[in-house]
Design a protein around this motif. Structure first.
Motif, mmCIF file in Angstrom:
data_model
loop_
_atom_site.group_PDB
_atom_site.id
_atom_site.type_symbol
_atom_site.label_atom_id
_atom_site.label_comp_id
_atom_site.label_asym_id
_atom_site.label_seq_id
_atom_site.Cartn_x
_atom_site.Cartn_y
_atom_site.Cartn_z
ATOM 1 N N ILE A 232 0.831 -1.202 0.000
ATOM 2 C CA ILE A 232 0.000 0.000 0.000
ATOM 3 C C ILE A 232 0.865 1.251 0.000
ATOM 4 O O ILE A 232 0.617 2.216 -0.747
ATOM 5 C CB ILE A 232 -0.960 -0.028 1.200
ATOM 6 N N TYR A 233 1.898 1.255 0.844
ATOM 7 C CA TYR A 233 2.789 2.417 0.867
ATOM 8 C C TYR A 233 3.482 2.600 -0.483
ATOM 9 O O TYR A 233 3.715 3.738 -0.920
ATOM 10 C CB TYR A 233 3.815 2.268 1.985
ATOM 11 N N SER A 234 3.805 1.516 -1.161
ATOM 12 C CA SER A 234 4.420 1.606 -2.474
ATOM 13 C C SER A 234 3.473 2.263 -3.470
ATOM 14 O O SER A 234 3.877 3.144 -4.248
ATOM 15 C CB SER A 234 4.828 0.216 -2.961
ATOM 16 N N MET A 235 2.216 1.856 -3.460
ATOM 17 C CA MET A 235 1.238 2.448 -4.377
ATOM 18 C C MET A 235 1.041 3.934 -4.094
ATOM 19 O O MET A 235 0.927 4.749 -5.013
ATOM 20 C CB MET A 235 -0.092 1.698 -4.277
ATOM 21 N N LEU A 236 1.008 4.291 -2.818
ATOM 22 C CA LEU A 236 0.832 5.702 -2.467
ATOM 23 C C LEU A 236 2.058 6.518 -2.855
ATOM 24 O O LEU A 236 1.943 7.656 -3.314
ATOM 25 C CB LEU A 236 0.555 5.835 -0.969
ATOM 26 N N ALA A 237 3.234 5.939 -2.676
ATOM 27 C CA ALA A 237 4.459 6.662 -3.029
ATOM 28 C C ALA A 237 4.580 6.867 -4.531
ATOM 29 O O ALA A 237 5.269 7.794 -4.975
ATOM 30 C CB ALA A 237 5.675 5.907 -2.502
ATOM 31 N N GLU A 238 3.907 6.020 -5.316
ATOM 32 C CA GLU A 238 3.993 6.106 -6.768
ATOM 33 C C GLU A 238 2.902 6.962 -7.389
ATOM 34 O O GLU A 238 2.824 7.069 -8.622
ATOM 35 C CB GLU A 238 3.924 4.696 -7.359
ATOM 36 N N LEU A 239 2.069 7.596 -6.575
ATOM 37 C CA LEU A 239 1.032 8.473 -7.117
ATOM 38 C C LEU A 239 1.663 9.627 -7.888
ATOM 39 O O LEU A 239 2.799 10.032 -7.600
ATOM 40 C CB LEU A 239 0.158 9.013 -5.986
ATOM 41 N N PRO A 262 14.007 0.135 3.071
ATOM 42 C CA PRO A 262 14.329 1.453 3.630
ATOM 43 C C PRO A 262 14.129 2.591 2.641
ATOM 44 O O PRO A 262 13.702 3.684 3.025
ATOM 45 C CB PRO A 262 15.807 1.300 4.033
ATOM 46 N N ALA A 263 14.434 2.351 1.360
ATOM 47 C CA ALA A 263 14.268 3.403 0.354
ATOM 48 C C ALA A 263 12.810 3.798 0.210
ATOM 49 O O ALA A 263 12.492 4.981 -0.016
ATOM 50 C CB ALA A 263 14.835 2.943 -0.989
ATOM 51 N N LEU A 264 11.904 2.842 0.346
ATOM 52 C CA LEU A 264 10.480 3.143 0.250
ATOM 53 C C LEU A 264 10.018 3.942 1.463
ATOM 54 O O LEU A 264 9.228 4.884 1.341
ATOM 55 C CB LEU A 264 9.675 1.848 0.122
ATOM 56 N N GLU A 269 8.000 8.958 3.579
ATOM 57 C CA GLU A 269 8.057 9.954 4.651
ATOM 58 C C GLU A 269 8.439 11.331 4.111
ATOM 59 O O GLU A 269 7.879 12.355 4.545
ATOM 60 C CB GLU A 269 9.055 9.514 5.725
ATOM 61 N N ARG A 270 9.370 11.361 3.163
ATOM 62 C CA ARG A 270 9.783 12.644 2.608
ATOM 63 C C ARG A 270 8.640 13.309 1.844
ATOM 64 O O ARG A 270 8.444 14.523 1.933
ATOM 65 C CB ARG A 270 10.992 12.453 1.686
#
Length: 484
Positions: A232-239, A262-264, A269-270
């Motif tokens: 889920i965090y990956s999908m949100l980071a790729e928006l 860690p990179a994700l 967070e950034r």
């Protein structure tokens, strides 16, 4: 306070205060308590009482009291993954000995009732049972043999885990949990619902997760926390970069079920300014045993420190606790550890030894006491937070008349973490193709368990002792991108 007393306690303290909500409606504390009473009355009228098991075969919505209410004091609940096939559901219901089944839609089957029927009775004013040792939940998790096992969690387990979560995350009446994980997982039940409600806070159930609309919901309901899996965090980071949501209400987001790169973590967070508390746990420990702290250093690449009240150690095969930095099996001890596996005394005895829960995972503790997971001792594949045990898939493939032997391993996937990939040797003269074998799997397994690809081999590789050489097969897999 016993968990079964929570609805009445909240209603007495603040009858009009918000309690639970979903996309369609909201309930205050008084309404929540009334619905729990009506559900209890319906079950009692059906002859379902102390010690009986009620299975919940429902989508992740508020659906009256049945999903979001705490487990009753006398009736045991067993949530069922709605993605399971009919055969898989039948197995869980039979293994659990379910007396009743709650569904969203009417069913002609005896003992099955709908959420609407739960809400139709007069309120039951009988006091709930408050035995802390009473079984509260049967959470089903696949075993290394591929046969799902019922993890027995009592009220004391749930109270202990929720108390640990409240203390660690500093939950209070000001907190608002946004539930995006399914309620057939103990994470959704304990972290997403039970802990914030016990702390005096409230819960909004998001229903089906969609990355494109998630932050619209965050902006609308203003949650203070949520829990998700790395996929889920990956999908949100790729928006798309144009999406710049207001996330100022969110104090933290929890992450579990699978290691998060860690990179994700850094990228998420950034971009969104939400601290991720990555942790580790399993159903047998009522959800969580370690977490990166809200206050103090968060170490990407680790799964954090033990929760208060739990001991986490690393053991060698002889059961000796290993020193800092040494790799061995992760073991856990504390009041959150399960009572055992339903009807499986031998497997319980292997998992629970001298008070320690043997997780089957390999790891080490660093110089600061943070747990680093090294590998899984069992061949577990974690696909987007869903556990898949290769043996179960291999058994299904082996049932096909054209299959001589099959092995399933996890292949890296940039979004889901891992996906199952099968290697199959056909019988001489057989003509089955990949499409036929995939159809065979999908008819007998939940969709998330089916292999994403099938590779045909003449024979499976073997190691010197004759076992399938799975490391060699893993080395042959490549990153697989799964659509949808």
């Amino acid at each position: 306070m016993h968990i079964a007393e929570l609805p009445e306690l909240r209603a007495r303290r603040d009858a009009d205060g918000p309690c639970t909500a979903d996309e369609a409606s909201a309930m205050d504390n008084a309404a929540f308590a009334r619905r729990v009473r009506r559900a209890a009355a319906t079950l009692r009228a059906r002859g379902i009482g102390r010690g009986d098991v009620v299975a919940l075969l429902l989508p992740t919505r508020r659906t009256s009291s049945s999903r979001s209410s705490p487990p009753g004091g006398s009736v045991r609940r067993s949530p069922v993954n709605p993605a399971l096939t009919e055969g898989e559901v039948r197995y869980q219901l039979g293994d659990a000995g379910a007396t009743g089944v709650v569904t969203a839609e009417p069913s002609p089957r005896v003992g099955w009732l709908t959420v609407a029927e739960l809400d139709a009775a007069h309120e039951d004013t009988a006091a709930p049972g408050t035995d802390a040792d009473a079984l509260a939940l049967l959470i089903y998790t696949s075993g290394s043999t591929g046969r799902p096992k019922g993890v027995m969690l009592d009220h004391a387990n749930l109270a202990a885990m929720a108390g640990m979560m409240i203390e660690t995350a500093r939950l209070s009446e000001a907190d608002h949990s946004l539930l995006i994980l399914p309620l057939f997982h103990v994470n959704g039940i304990v972290v997403g619902v039970l802990s914030p409600l016990l702390a005096g806070g409230r819960v909004t159930v998001a229903g089906r997760f969609r990355a494109e609309t998630f932050f619209d919901l965050v902006g609308a309901v203003r949650p203070t926390c949520f829990s998700a899996v790395p996929a889920i965090y990956s999908m949100l980071a790729e928006l798309p970069d144009r999406i710049r949501p207001d996330t100022s209400s969110v104090r933290f987001a929890a992450c579990g079920a699978a290691p998060m790169p860690p990179a994700l973590i850094e990228r998420f967070e950034r971009r969104y300014g939400i601290p991720i508390l990555e942790g580790y746990g399993l159903s047998e420990a009522t959800c969580a045993s370690t977490t990166n702290p809200l206050d103090g250093p968060r170490k990407p690449g680790t799964v954090g420190l033990p929760f208060p009240g739990q001991q986490v150690a690393v053991m060698d095969p002889q059961g000796r606790i290993l020193p800092t930095g040494a790799t061995g099996e992760v073991v856990v001890r504390g009041p959150n550890v399960m009572r055992g596996y339903l009807g499986r005394p031998e497997e319980t005895a292997r998992a629970l030894v001298d008070g320690w829960l043997h997780t089957g995972d390999a790891g080490r503790l660093d110089e600061d006491g943070y747990l680093v997971l090294v590998d899984r001792i069992k061949d577990l594949i974690v696909r987007g937070g869903e556990n898949i045990y290769p043996k179960e898939v291999e058994t299904v493939l082996g049932d096909h008349p054209d299959v001589l032997e099959a092995a399933v391993v996890g292949a890296a996937d940039p979004r889901l973490g891992e996906v199952p990939v099968a290697f199959v040797a056909l019988r001489p003269g057989a003509s089955a193709d990949a499409a036929a074998l995939l159809d065979h799997c999908r008819a007998r397994l939940a969709r998330f368990k089916a292999p994403t690809e099938i590779n045909f081999v003449d024979r499976l590789p073997r190691n010197p002792v004759g076992k399938t050489d799975k490391p060699a097969l893993r080395a042959r897999t490549t990153a697989v991108t799964v659509a949808g």
